[in-house]
Write a protein that holds these residues in place. Structure first.
Motif, mmCIF file in Angstrom:
data_model
loop_
_atom_site.group_PDB
_atom_site.id
_atom_site.type_symbol
_atom_site.label_atom_id
_atom_site.label_comp_id
_atom_site.label_asym_id
_atom_site.label_seq_id
_atom_site.Cartn_x
_atom_site.Cartn_y
_atom_site.Cartn_z
ATOM 1 N N SER A 4 -96.813 65.171 -34.223
ATOM 2 C CA SER A 4 -96.790 63.458 -33.929
ATOM 3 C C SER A 4 -98.142 63.284 -34.923
ATOM 4 O O SER A 4 -98.871 63.906 -35.473
ATOM 5 C CB SER A 4 -97.046 63.329 -32.580
ATOM 6 O OG SER A 4 -97.371 61.923 -32.334
ATOM 7 N N VAL A 13 -93.246 61.424 -31.192
ATOM 8 C CA VAL A 13 -93.055 62.805 -31.677
ATOM 9 C C VAL A 13 -91.478 62.873 -32.508
ATOM 10 O O VAL A 13 -90.523 62.720 -31.804
ATOM 11 C CB VAL A 13 -92.755 63.933 -30.295
ATOM 12 C CG1 VAL A 13 -92.685 65.259 -30.810
ATOM 13 C CG2 VAL A 13 -93.915 63.409 -29.650
ATOM 14 N N CYS A 18 -87.089 65.543 -28.209
ATOM 15 C CA CYS A 18 -88.197 64.964 -28.521
ATOM 16 C C CYS A 18 -88.100 63.341 -28.872
ATOM 17 O O CYS A 18 -87.064 63.286 -29.558
ATOM 18 C CB CYS A 18 -89.229 65.418 -29.638
ATOM 19 S SG CYS A 18 -88.723 65.412 -31.259
ATOM 20 N N HIS A 71 -98.603 64.422 -26.171
ATOM 21 C CA HIS A 71 -98.733 63.527 -27.262
ATOM 22 C C HIS A 71 -98.865 62.111 -26.900
ATOM 23 O O HIS A 71 -98.681 61.732 -25.590
ATOM 24 C CB HIS A 71 -97.516 63.412 -28.277
ATOM 25 C CG HIS A 71 -97.352 64.687 -28.882
ATOM 26 N ND1 HIS A 71 -98.309 65.182 -30.041
ATOM 27 C CD2 HIS A 71 -96.747 66.004 -28.695
ATOM 28 C CE1 HIS A 71 -97.791 66.465 -30.454
ATOM 29 N NE2 HIS A 71 -96.776 66.903 -29.849
#
Length: 465
Positions: free
Chosen positions: A347, A331, A304, A327
């Motif tokens: 997030s 993240v 991420c 998202h």
């Protein structure tokens, strides 16, 4: 000639509601009479429309108070053969304050009560087609097993900087904490006694992992270095060089002699433990990679990043397999549950759960977890620093402002939350939780914070008086 003669037939601008139009008549006394007639909806030429100053003032004021076309569509009563049912627009029943959505399969209305804290549709999905955006059920109606409350048991002090990394011994006898003071400390898990302090990095230690198959521990730091520690000799036996900037995360492959690192240079590197050479340099992220994790099945590597994406990597081909863009903000953490092939990412815009389908290793979005009570998570003000879970389905999330929460993994229901209390002598702004991990049994939770402390949590029914 009839008594009421047609002086002029004018279709007023903006007066087309559904399939009706207003006709203007004038009787013998000169009074205007408005008559609504049913017409076929069609495009009216501009020269057939009149200006607004020709409209009667009283009539205009009355008409201007009417609702919009969208409101009329929402309030419209559907029929089985109504073409407007394809719009899937929800209607509002003002008497019962309920939200109803027309179903494509039948003419029945499915209603759910609106509430401030519990609604079947959020503001973004209220007008969405349910076949494309499924409506999430209420968290109150989801079944979940009961969970015990978690309470703070011990506070361990010894670091002179923020605690940024944690890892556990595979035999569950000790754990190691890494800190911004560039040291690593070995603690006894039962007594909390400090056993050893390891030095070797010259900057903050950001990642730690102990191999379940070797007597080795691996560490990564902001000094761009990756080190292999022999836990029998308590010294560095290998160094891995190749990153161009700070290394923020490290993990070891569960079945292969590989370690995977990631950091500020936006790359994910796969290393051979024995030869100290990089097997792959996986590129694709456009910003800092915050965390990387390894699995024994596809996808074998997940990462991420601050570019608001989660990527899965094909370890055989050495390239990106799938990019998840659910998202909208950075993240910073995620956790993979190999028991049910699911993982949860966090997030500022929310905490989301995904399903890993086998054997392709593709990821499917499942749901958003229930937000914290103050709803800052949805406002994008809450930075999620760490996510971890145990085998009993207890999910822990720690945030940068000191907030934390415990969720039920299966249902996504929040069953405990609170605010981290910094140790005496710390500043008020040092409440943040930076790292967390459950031990091998899942009965203890260890967290590290900005206040330089290591805290051990246990379930309330496990704490002996």
């Amino acid at each position: 000639m009839p008594e009421n003669t047609l002086e002029d037939i004018t279709i007023l601008r903006g007066k087309l509601f559904g399939s009706y139009a207003d006709d203007v008549y004038r009787n013998n006394d000169g009074d205007k009479i408005y008559k609504r007639t049913k017409i076929q909806t069609q495009i009216i030429p501009n020269d057939f429309l009149i200006s607004s100053n020709m409209i009667d003032t009283k009539h205009s004021n009355t008409e201007s108070k009417k609702t919009t076309i969208l409101d009329k569509l929402r309030l419209k009563t559907p029929s089985v053969d109504d073409d407007d049912m394809d719009l899937q627009l929800p209607t509002i029943n003002h008497d019962s304050n309920a939200l109803s959505v027309y179903s494509l399969s039948n003419s029945l209305q499915h209603s759910t009560e609106l509430a401030m804290h519990n609604t079947a549709f959020d503001s973004g999905n209220a007008f969405a087609n349910k076949s494309l955006v499924p409506a999430m059920p209420s968290f109150e109606t989801l079944s979940s097993k009961p969970h015990s409350q978690w309470k703070l048991q011990k506070v361990l002090l010894g670091h002179t900087g923020s605690v940024t990394a944690l890892t556990f011994d595979p035999l569950n006898k000790f754990f190691v904490s890494g800190s911004a003071d560039s040291t690593m400390k070995v603690w006894d898990l039962i007594t909390g006694e400090l056993k050893l302090t390891l030095t070797g990095h010259i900057m903050a230690v950001r990642g730690l992992v102990i191999s379940p198959r070797h007597p080795y521990m691996f560490s990564c730091s902001e000094d761009k270095g990756v080190k292999c520690w022999d836990l029998e000799k308590n010294k560095v036996v290998r160094d891995y060089h190749g990153h161009l900037s700070s290394v923020y995360s490290i993990d070891i492959h569960p079945t292969l002699d590989l370690i995977v690192t990631a950091g500020r240079d936006s790359s994910v590197k796969v290393w051979d433990i024995r030869t100290k050479l990089p097997v792959y340099t996986l590129v694709g992220h456009k910003s800092t990679v915050n965390k990387v994790s390894c699995r024994s099945t596809n996808p074998q590597v997940i990462s991420c990043s601050m570019d608001s994406t989660v990527k899965t990597w094909d370890l055989i081909a050495g390239k990106c397999d799938e990019t998840l863009t659910y998202h909208s903000k950075s993240v910073r953490s995620f956790f993979v549950n190999d028991d049910n092939d699911e993982f949860i990412s966090g997030s500022s815009d929310g905490i989301k759960k995904f399903k890993i389908t086998s054997p392709e290793g593709r990821c499917q979005y499942l749901q958003d977890l229930q937000s914290l009570e103050n709803d800052k998570l949805n406002q994008g003000n809450l930075i999620v620093n760490t996510i971890t879970a145990n085998h009993d389905g207890d999910l822990f999330v720690g945030c940068d402002n000191g907030q934390y929460g415990f969720w039920d993994w299966e249902s996504g229901r929040l069953f405990q939350n609170g605010m981290n209390v910094p140790v005496p002598g710390s500043l008020a702004g040092e409440k943040g939780i930076t790292c967390s991990s459950f031990d091998q049994s899942g009965l203890r939770l260890v967290t590290g914070g900005v206040d330089k402390s290591v805290k051990i949590w246990k379930q309330a029914d496990e704490i002996s008086v």
